[in-house]
Design a protein around this motif. Structure first.
Motif, PDB file in Angstrom:
ATOM      1  N   THR A   1       0.838  -1.197   0.000  1.00 15.20           N
ATOM      2  CA  THR A   1       0.000   0.000   0.000  1.00 15.20           C
ATOM      3  C   THR A   1       0.874   1.249   0.000  1.00 15.20           C
ATOM      4  N   TYR A   2       1.921   1.225   0.820  1.00 10.92           N
ATOM      5  CA  TYR A   2       2.832   2.369   0.848  1.00 10.92           C
ATOM      6  C   TYR A   2       3.393   2.633  -0.552  1.00 10.92           C
ATOM      7  N   ALA A   3       3.843   1.560  -1.215  1.00 13.38           N
ATOM      8  CA  ALA A   3       4.444   1.719  -2.545  1.00 13.38           C
ATOM      9  C   ALA A   3       3.421   2.234  -3.555  1.00 13.38           C
ATOM     10  N   ILE A   4       2.216   1.667  -3.527  1.00 10.20           N
ATOM     11  CA  ILE A   4       1.201   2.059  -4.513  1.00 10.20           C
ATOM     12  C   ILE A   4       0.815   3.527  -4.317  1.00 10.20           C
ATOM     13  N   LEU A   5       0.741   3.963  -3.056  1.00 13.13           N
ATOM     14  CA  LEU A   5       0.299   5.328  -2.802  1.00 13.13           C
ATOM     15  C   LEU A   5       1.372   6.367  -3.101  1.00 13.13           C
ATOM     16  N   THR A   6       2.644   5.996  -2.947  1.00 18.69           N
ATOM     17  CA  THR A   6       3.678   7.026  -3.043  1.00 18.69           C
ATOM     18  C   THR A   6       4.494   6.983  -4.330  1.00 18.69           C
ATOM     19  N   ALA A   7       4.533   5.825  -5.003  1.00 16.22           N
ATOM     20  CA  ALA A   7       5.436   5.703  -6.151  1.00 16.22           C
ATOM     21  C   ALA A   7       4.954   6.569  -7.311  1.00 16.22           C
ATOM     22  N   PRO A   8       5.899   7.073  -8.141  1.00 16.80           N
ATOM     23  CA  PRO A   8       5.507   7.847  -9.312  1.00 16.80           C
ATOM     24  C   PRO A   8       4.752   6.974 -10.307  1.00 16.80           C
ATOM     25  N   GLY A   9       3.806   7.564 -11.035  1.00 15.39           N
ATOM     26  CA  GLY A   9       2.951   6.819 -11.936  1.00 15.39           C
ATOM     27  C   GLY A   9       3.726   6.188 -13.081  1.00 15.39           C
ATOM     28  N   ARG A  10       3.290   4.990 -13.471  1.00 16.53           N
ATOM     29  CA  ARG A  10       3.866   4.350 -14.647  1.00 16.53           C
ATOM     30  C   ARG A  10       2.702   3.871 -15.477  1.00 16.53           C
ATOM     31  N   PRO A  11       2.813   4.005 -16.816  1.00 11.01           N
ATOM     32  CA  PRO A  11       1.640   3.693 -17.650  1.00 11.01           C
ATOM     33  C   PRO A  11       1.110   2.282 -17.461  1.00 11.01           C
ATOM     34  N   GLU A  12       2.023   1.299 -17.189  1.00  8.47           N
ATOM     35  CA  GLU A  12       1.538  -0.075 -17.141  1.00  8.47           C
ATOM     36  C   GLU A  12       0.879  -0.411 -15.794  1.00  8.47           C
ATOM     37  N   LEU A  13       0.939   0.513 -14.833  1.00  7.87           N
ATOM     38  CA  LEU A  13       0.337   0.219 -13.532  1.00  7.87           C
ATOM     39  C   LEU A  13      -1.001   0.949 -13.403  1.00  7.87           C
ATOM     40  N   LEU A  14      -1.923   0.310 -12.698  1.00  6.81           N
ATOM     41  CA  LEU A  14      -3.270   0.867 -12.561  1.00  6.81           C
ATOM     42  C   LEU A  14      -3.260   2.161 -11.753  1.00  6.81           C
ATOM     43  N   VAL A  15      -2.702   2.066 -10.550  1.00  2.72           N
ATOM     44  CA  VAL A  15      -2.698   3.241  -9.688  1.00  2.72           C
ATOM     45  C   VAL A  15      -1.304   3.496  -9.157  1.00  2.72           C
ATOM     46  N   ASN A  16      -0.882   4.717  -9.208  1.00  3.23           N
ATOM     47  CA  ASN A  16       0.311   5.155  -8.499  1.00  3.23           C
ATOM     48  C   ASN A  16       0.032   6.620  -8.251  1.00  3.23           C
ATOM     49  N   LEU A  17      -0.035   7.004  -7.001  1.00  2.91           N
ATOM     50  CA  LEU A  17      -0.622   8.309  -6.710  1.00  2.91           C
ATOM     51  C   LEU A  17       0.395   9.395  -6.389  1.00  2.91           C
ATOM     52  N   GLU A  18       1.656   9.006  -6.161  1.00  4.00           N
ATOM     53  CA  GLU A  18       2.681  10.005  -5.832  1.00  4.00           C
ATOM     54  C   GLU A  18       2.305  10.861  -4.636  1.00  4.00           C
ATOM     55  N   LEU A  19       1.666  10.251  -3.665  1.00  2.02           N
ATOM     56  CA  LEU A  19       1.309  10.999  -2.456  1.00  2.02           C
ATOM     57  C   LEU A  19       2.543  11.185  -1.583  1.00  2.02           C
ATOM     58  N   PRO A  20       2.520  12.171  -0.657  1.00  3.23           N
ATOM     59  CA  PRO A  20       3.634  12.302   0.294  1.00  3.23           C
ATOM     60  C   PRO A  20       3.769  11.039   1.144  1.00  3.23           C
ATOM     61  N   TRP A  21       5.007  10.793   1.627  1.00  4.78           N
ATOM     62  CA  TRP A  21       5.281   9.523   2.297  1.00  4.78           C
ATOM     63  C   TRP A  21       4.397   9.309   3.524  1.00  4.78           C
ATOM     64  N   ILE A  22       4.101  10.393   4.246  1.00  2.41           N
ATOM     65  CA  ILE A  22       3.351  10.208   5.497  1.00  2.41           C
ATOM     66  C   ILE A  22       1.937   9.702   5.190  1.00  2.41           C
ATOM     67  N   LEU A  23       1.383  10.145   4.050  1.00  2.17           N
ATOM     68  CA  LEU A  23       0.072   9.625   3.643  1.00  2.17           C
ATOM     69  C   LEU A  23       0.189   8.158   3.230  1.00  2.17           C
TER      70      LEU A  23
END
Lengths: 313, 300
Positions: free
Chosen positions: A48-70
């Motif tokens: 969950t941490y990775a999905i929420l914070t990692a930069p978006g990549r076209p082949e992935l469904l969700v990547n939100l680039e949120l701040p780490w604390i979120l």
């Protein structure tokens, strides 16, 4: 310098693993809920941490680039929800049935991590997951010092909170359920709900550890969440002393110390071609420590402290 | 398509059934869920491999891929795996029993035993996949649309023979009666002169032998890997729970249901998620029928 940075690295890992062991101690040590799927909730937190914070990549469904604390907060929420769903389905069960069911959950979570490529990146995992506040530090060494403060801080916070909790009236009811569920029910305690609460809270703590781990290494991979971790964490709790939060932390230190020391020794002695076999020796040592503890020191290094009501006598 | 999935399901189911009978016996007679049982499968398979490496393979029997040496290896591996189970019991589980450790302590110990046994295999035989023979086999069409290898037919046939044999032993022999008595009530069994430790020893032997045979069958129809047993653990535990306690045929039916469900699931869900099927069955059974399909419901 080499040894100092190694010790810092070691301490970071120990503080993250201690958080998992503390979570398990709430479930098993305090409440008697047998969770054999520890690694599953650890993985939910990490992913969950990775999905929420990692930069978006076209082949992935969700990547939100949120701040780490979120990302950390999201990891807590996701592992709590996962534990709630699992708990609702399984908290009726006792003892080894619960162990088998939760073991199955961990297997299933690992399968999802490995195969749902759109969400998790599949067997490649996800890289360039942001590390908390990494922009503020010049060298890896200073960053690791910072991360030690962060993870040890979370570990202390978890320890402090769980100590408060097990000494609260709620914690006493959990122990009553562990000791004699029938009696607790007869006194009007809703044992099923209380067991579920302890299970969810403990699993949420494991999710926190997952987020901290992924934040530290900066990538996520299904091979970091293999079933053996569950058994390592159980070994840590039993070696340290189930039912005692100090024991949980001490057990983590001792078992991870043994694991790392034997790993270093083996990599020095064995030629590179035999490293897989070296890993086998490490795991055999963990198994031996677990079995020997159960045989010769069933209470662990520091067992549960006897508690007496201040109203007694 | 569906016929083939059913045939494959019976094959997987037979292997799971042999494992589940062992788990079921140990949970009834030794009173704990043995997470290290799957490692006996692995050990059995690798012990047999070692024998086949030393013996000359001999000419394959009829259409099968292996010669008589593998059949002898099955026998020897069965016995030796039974002996291994007894040694583990002596070293670990018997000591805990004599201290009247509770059943969950036994489960923890079985975690440790599993780690040790699995990694000893890795240490001794290495991490690479291995095979009993390099003979190629051609699948024959035994029913319209269903192709099986001769080895697979052999495995199915021998499984049926073993289950019937075991049923007769449990039902009519003195040992079988003592085992059933122990499962019902250890205290009463002791009063009636059943030698507890003898029954325990034989339980391990039977569980170990069946596990070895299941492991060899799995190695014969798939391949040998150090984690082969561990990968079957969840399915075997599910089959045992599904079957319910107190019934040999329950474990067999449990094994078949899990095996069939796994293979039929491929028709509707991606094959990658096949390994999650036992878990789904497990949750359904535990929720709706925790006493198992054939088990008697317990009233307390």
């Amino acid at each position: 310098m080499g040894i100092v940075s190694y010790l810092i690295f070691f301490a970071i890992v120990v503080s993250i693993l201690s958080i998992i062991t503390l979570g398990l101690n709430l479930q098993w040590g305090s409440t008697g809920v047998f969770n054999a799927g520890v690694v599953g909730f650890y993985a939910v937190g990490g992913y969950t941490y990775a999905i929420l914070t990692a930069p978006g990549r076209p082949e992935l469904l969700v990547n939100l680039e949120l701040p780490w604390i979120l990302g950390v907060v999201g990891a807590l929420i996701a592992s709590a929800i996962a534990a709630l769903l699992v708990g609702l389905a399984t908290m009726k069960l006792r003892g080894d049935y619960l162990a088998i069911a939760t073991f199955g959950i961990a297997v299933t979570i690992q399968l999802i991590a490995l195969n749902w490529e759109g969400l998790t990146g599949g067997s490649l995992g996800m890289t360039s997951v942001p590390r908390p506040l990494s922009g503020f530090f010049e060298t890896p060494f200073t960053y690791n010092v910072f991360y030690l403060c962060l993870s040890a801080g979370f570990c202390l916070l978890t320890y402090w909170a769980l100590e408060r909790i097990v000494r609260s009236p709620w914690g006493r009811v959990l122990r009553a359920i562990r000791e004699d569920e029938g009696a607790a029910i007869a006194l009007g305690k809703d044992a099923a709900t209380l067991r579920l609460q302890a299970f969810v809270l403990g699993s949420t703590v494991m999710g926190l550890a997952g987020a901290l781990y992924v934040g530290f290494i900066g990538f996520v991979s299904p091979f970091d969440f293999v079933p053996i971790i569950t058994f390592q964490i159980w070994t840590m709790l039993i070696v340290g002393g189930s039912g005692n939060n100090k024991g949980a932390v001490l057990g983590t230190l001792v078992v991870w110390g043994l694991w790392s020391a034997s790993g270093t020794l083996i990599s020095k002695i064995l030629p590179a071609a035999f490293q897989t076999q070296g890993g086998a020796v490490q795991t055999i040592l963990i198994g031996l420590v677990l079995v020997l503890t159960l045989l010769f020191k069933p209470g662990g290094l520091i067992g549960e402290e006897p508690t007496t009501s201040r109203h007694a006598g | 398509m569906i016929g083939q999935a059913i045939a494959d399901g019976f094959l997987t189911g037979g292997i799971l059934a042999l494992g589940a009978i062992g788990v079921s016996l140990s949970s009834q007679i030794l009173k704990f869920a043995n997470f290290s049982h799957s490692e006996l499968l692995t050990w059995g398979a690798y012990i047999a491999l070692t024998f086949t490496m030393f013996a000359t393979a001999g000419a394959p029997i009829g259409p099968l891929s292996f010669g008589w040496s593998l059949l002898f290896a099955v026998l020897l591996a069965g016995v030796l795996t039974g002996v291994l189970a007894i040694i583990v019991d002596r070293l670990v589980f018997r000591r805990l029993r004599s201290r009247h450790a509770n059943s969950l302590t036994m489960v923890f110990a079985s975690f440790g035993v599993a780690l040790i046994l699995r990694n000893l295999v890795l240490l001794i035989w290495g991490p690479e996949a291995q095979y009993y023979t390099s003979e190629l086999q051609i699948a024959t069409e035994i029913l319209p649309g269903i192709r099986l290898l001769p080895d697979q037919v052999f495995v199915l046939g021998l499984t049926i023979v073993l289950v019937i044999g075991l049923h007769l032993i449990l039902k009519y022999s003195r040992l079988g009666m003592s085992m059933r008595a122990m499962a019902e009530s250890p205290a009463l069994a002791r009063v009636c002169g059943v030698k507890i430790e003898t029954v325990v020893r034989w339980t391990w032997v039977v569980a170990g032998m069946l596990a070895a045979i299941a492991g060899i069958f799995s190695g014969l129809t798939v391949q040998l890997r150090p984690e082969m047993g561990f990968n079957l653990l969840l399915a075997i535990l599910t089959a045992a729970i599904l079957g319910g306690s107190g019934s040999l045929f329950g474990a067999v039916i449990g094994g078949l249901v899990v095996g069939l469900a796994e293979n039929l699931s491929v028709l509707v869900i991606p094959a990658n998620f096949k390994a999650a099927v036992p878990f789904m069955i497990l949750i359904l059974v535990l929720y709706f029928r925790p006493q198992g399909l054939l088990g008697k419901s317990e009233t307390k």
